[in-house]
Design a protein around this motif. Structure first.
Motif, PDB file in Angstrom:
ATOM      1  N   THR A 339       0.812  -1.217   0.000  1.00  0.00           N
ATOM      2  CA  THR A 339       0.000   0.000   0.000  1.00  0.00           C
ATOM      3  C   THR A 339       0.846   1.268   0.000  1.00  0.00           C
ATOM      4  N   SER A 340       2.108   1.193   0.445  1.00  0.00           N
ATOM      5  CA  SER A 340       2.964   2.387   0.504  1.00  0.00           C
ATOM      6  C   SER A 340       4.367   2.033   0.027  1.00  0.00           C
ATOM      7  N   LEU A 341       4.873   2.811  -0.935  1.00  0.00           N
ATOM      8  CA  LEU A 341       6.210   2.574  -1.491  1.00  0.00           C
ATOM      9  C   LEU A 341       6.978   3.890  -1.526  1.00  0.00           C
ATOM     10  N   ASP A 342       8.154   3.901  -0.912  1.00  0.00           N
ATOM     11  CA  ASP A 342       9.020   5.086  -0.889  1.00  0.00           C
ATOM     12  C   ASP A 342      10.275   4.799  -1.709  1.00  0.00           C
ATOM     13  N   LEU A 343      10.373   5.489  -2.839  1.00  0.00           N
ATOM     14  CA  LEU A 343      11.564   5.390  -3.702  1.00  0.00           C
ATOM     15  C   LEU A 343      12.212   6.761  -3.842  1.00  0.00           C
ATOM     16  N   SER A 344      12.082   7.583  -2.832  1.00  0.00           N
ATOM     17  CA  SER A 344      12.639   8.939  -2.881  1.00  0.00           C
ATOM     18  C   SER A 344      14.169   8.897  -2.925  1.00  0.00           C
ATOM     19  N   ASN A 345      14.746   9.906  -3.578  1.00  0.00           N
ATOM     20  CA  ASN A 345      16.200  10.067  -3.607  1.00  0.00           C
ATOM     21  C   ASN A 345      16.904   8.808  -4.104  1.00  0.00           C
ATOM     22  N   ASN A 346      16.551   8.376  -5.314  1.00  0.00           N
ATOM     23  CA  ASN A 346      17.081   7.128  -5.852  1.00  0.00           C
ATOM     24  C   ASN A 346      17.638   7.265  -7.275  1.00  0.00           C
ATOM     25  N   GLU A 347      17.904   8.498  -7.717  1.00  0.00           N
ATOM     26  CA  GLU A 347      18.506   8.726  -9.032  1.00  0.00           C
ATOM     27  C   GLU A 347      17.624   8.182 -10.162  1.00  0.00           C
ATOM     28  N   ILE A 348      16.316   8.290  -9.986  1.00  0.00           N
ATOM     29  CA  ILE A 348      15.369   7.821 -10.993  1.00  0.00           C
ATOM     30  C   ILE A 348      15.077   8.955 -11.972  1.00  0.00           C
ATOM     31  N   ASN A 349      15.274   8.688 -13.266  1.00  0.00           N
ATOM     32  CA  ASN A 349      15.020   9.672 -14.309  1.00  0.00           C
ATOM     33  C   ASN A 349      13.661   9.412 -14.967  1.00  0.00           C
ATOM     34  N   ASP A 350      13.417  10.079 -16.090  1.00  0.00           N
ATOM     35  CA  ASP A 350      12.125   9.942 -16.755  1.00  0.00           C
ATOM     36  C   ASP A 350      11.820   8.508 -17.177  1.00  0.00           C
ATOM     37  N   HIS A 351      12.834   7.799 -17.674  1.00  0.00           N
ATOM     38  CA  HIS A 351      12.586   6.415 -18.098  1.00  0.00           C
ATOM     39  C   HIS A 351      12.109   5.574 -16.920  1.00  0.00           C
ATOM     40  N   GLY A 352      12.771   5.724 -15.785  1.00  0.00           N
ATOM     41  CA  GLY A 352      12.365   4.961 -14.604  1.00  0.00           C
ATOM     42  C   GLY A 352      10.972   5.346 -14.141  1.00  0.00           C
ATOM     43  N   GLY A 353      10.654   6.631 -14.206  1.00  0.00           N
ATOM     44  CA  GLY A 353       9.322   7.076 -13.828  1.00  0.00           C
ATOM     45  C   GLY A 353       8.245   6.477 -14.709  1.00  0.00           C
ATOM     46  N   GLN A 354       8.539   6.348 -15.994  1.00  0.00           N
ATOM     47  CA  GLN A 354       7.574   5.758 -16.922  1.00  0.00           C
ATOM     48  C   GLN A 354       7.345   4.279 -16.612  1.00  0.00           C
ATOM     49  N   TYR A 355       8.403   3.583 -16.227  1.00  0.00           N
ATOM     50  CA  TYR A 355       8.239   2.178 -15.836  1.00  0.00           C
ATOM     51  C   TYR A 355       7.321   2.062 -14.614  1.00  0.00           C
TER      52      TYR A 355
END
Length: 494
Positions: A339-355
């Motif tokens: 129910t809750s996922l924290d992926l803050s501050n993980n060097e995620i760019n646009d490609h990762g966000g789209q996934y």
């Protein structure tokens, strides 16, 4: 000649005494009014504030001897106090010993906070004797006291006999493997302790092995905090995490495990992932700030596809990058419990966000997603906008400190116009102009009661500050006072 009338608290009408008490703090009432005489005791017994006086907070009070004498005199017969906090008083004038003696006959106190008081071995022994005989106390906080292995042995021995204590905080002390072994032996026999905090101690592999052996047998502990214990010497830390992971495979009661700030890296993540596939009870796992990169993220994401119990997962402040985000996107598509996922501050760019956005298309359980401090831009936000058009579960998304521009906001606004589920959207610290005109406002309006419910885990002061900010937003709107609103609803929860 008019005769002078001399009044005192002993002769004043009850209502006037009440008004005097209205101007005194609780500690003054406790120390200076109670037990002065029978009449004042009767009056204070019926005084509303005294009846509701259940918590005495004397932290950072710099208690003097007369304060301590007051506590010693009052506590044995007090029937209202359930919580006392004397943290950060540096154990002045033998405070701890005197307090322990005063509590021997107390029948109401359930929570005792003695953090930051430099407890010595003898005082720990006295405290242990109190625990052995006390039938009321449920929470004991002993953090930042310089407690060593000998002191913790006394406390551990008491735990084998105590049947009421449920929460024990031993964080920020000097406990090493020998002390952990004593606690582990106690956990095998104790069946009431549910919360144990050993964070910021110097626990090596042997101590972790003893602790995990106890977890295989213990059927009471539900919360274990092991923040920043480092799991042994550099280069051998994976052995400690391996012990712990093996213990999780057999444990059937632990619900909340905090392993943040331990640098367990990808190999440690693999051991934990293997355990998550087998474990069916853990619901909350914090692995933030652990040096986990995309390979470790893959192990953990694979485990989430098979795990049936985890609800809250914090992987913030690692370095999983787009590759790791791709694995988590796949996991979200298949996971049925998170129910809750924290992926803050993980060097995620646009490609990762789209996934990640793609993974949410089929997800039916995620309520909160934290992507604070990444490099997510408009392309990712466009994908999230498509998902949010039909998503029926997400109530909170944190996009704070990314690279979203006005173009991305337009996509969000379009998709959220008809969304009735999302209640909190954080877009702070992005590349958004102060004023944007012609864009529909987003977000559903919450009542104050609903807001308080959502933020109930925060201190009331923090709630008040946030609520005040939201009221400002209600008045002026997110994009500034001069916003040309085209619809009635304004952004109220950012």
């Amino acid at each position: 000649m008019t005769e002078k009338v001399h009044l005192s608290l002993l002769t004043l009408p009850v209502e006037i005494v009440y008004r005097i008490l209205d101007n005194l703090d609780e500690f003054t009432i406790l120390c200076s009014v109670r037990d002065v005489c029978h009449r004042l005791n009767i009056i204070t017994d019926t005084y509303n504030r005294y009846q509701l006086f259940t918590t005495l907070d004397l932290s950072n009070y710099q208690l003097q001897d007369h304060h301590i004498q007051c506590l010693v005199k009052t506590l044995p017969n007090n029937t209202t106090l359930t919580t006392i906090n004397i943290g950060s008083n540096t154990n002045q004038d033998g405070l701890i010993v005197k307090l322990i003696n005063a509590l021997k006959n107390n029948k109401t106190l359930t929570t005792l906070d003695i953090n930051c008081n430099s407890i010595k071995d003898q005082e720990a022994q006295d405290l242990a004797i109190l625990l052995e005989n006390n039938k009321i106390l449920t929470t004991l906080k002993l953090g930042q006291n310089g407690i060593d292995d000998l002191a913790v042995k006394y406390i551990a021995d008491a735990l084998t006999k105590n049947m009421t204590l449920t929460t024990l905080d031993l964080s920020h002390n000097q406990i090493q493997d020998q002390g952990v072994q004593c606690l582990s032996d106690a956990l095998i026999k104790n069946n009431t302790l549910t919360v144990l905090d050993l964070s910021y101690n110097n626990i090596q592999d042997d101590g972790i092995e003893q602790l995990t052996d106890a977890l295989k047998i213990n059927h009471a502990l539900t919360t274990l905090d092991l923040i920043a214990i480092q799991f042994g010497e550099i280069g051998a830390k994976q052995l400690g995490i391996l012990y712990l992971a093996n213990g999780l495979k057999d444990n059937k009661t632990l619900i909340n495990l905090d392993l943040s700030m331990n640098q367990i890296d990808d190999e440690g993540a693999k051991y934990l992932a293997d355990a998550l596939i087998i474990n069916t009870t853990l619901e909350i796992l914090n692995l933030s700030e652990n040096g986990i990169e995309y390979q470790g993220a893959q192990y953990l994401a694979n485990a989430l596809e098979k795990n049936i119990s985890l609800k809250t997962f914090d992987l913030g402040r690692n370095g999983i990058t787009d590759i790791g985000a791709e694995h988590f996107g796949r996991a979200l598509s298949n996971n049925k419990t998170l129910t809750s996922l924290d992926l803050s501050n993980n060097e995620i760019n646009d490609h990762g966000g789209q996934y990640l956005a793609s993974g949410l298309i089929n997800n039916k359980t995620l309520v909160s997603l934290n992507l604070h401090t990444n490099n997510i831009g408009d392309q990712s936000v466009h994908e999230f906008s498509v998902v949010l058009t039909n998503n029926k579960t997400l109530t909170t998304i944190n996009f704070n400190n990314n690279k979203i521009t006005d173009n991305g906001i337009e996509h969000l606004a379009d998709s959220l116009t008809n969304n009735t589920i999302l209640t909190i959207l954080d877009l702070g610290m992005n590349q958004i102009r102060d004023q944007v005109t012609g864009i529909p406002a987003i977000s559903k309006t919450l009542t104050e009661e609903e807001f308080r419910t959502i933020t109930k885990q925060l201190p009331k002061t923090a709630q008040d500050n946030i609520f005040g900010m939201h009221k400002w937003i209600e008045e002026y709107g997110y994009y500034g006072k001069d916003k040309d609103w085209t619809k009635i609803n304004k952004i109220k929860y950012i």
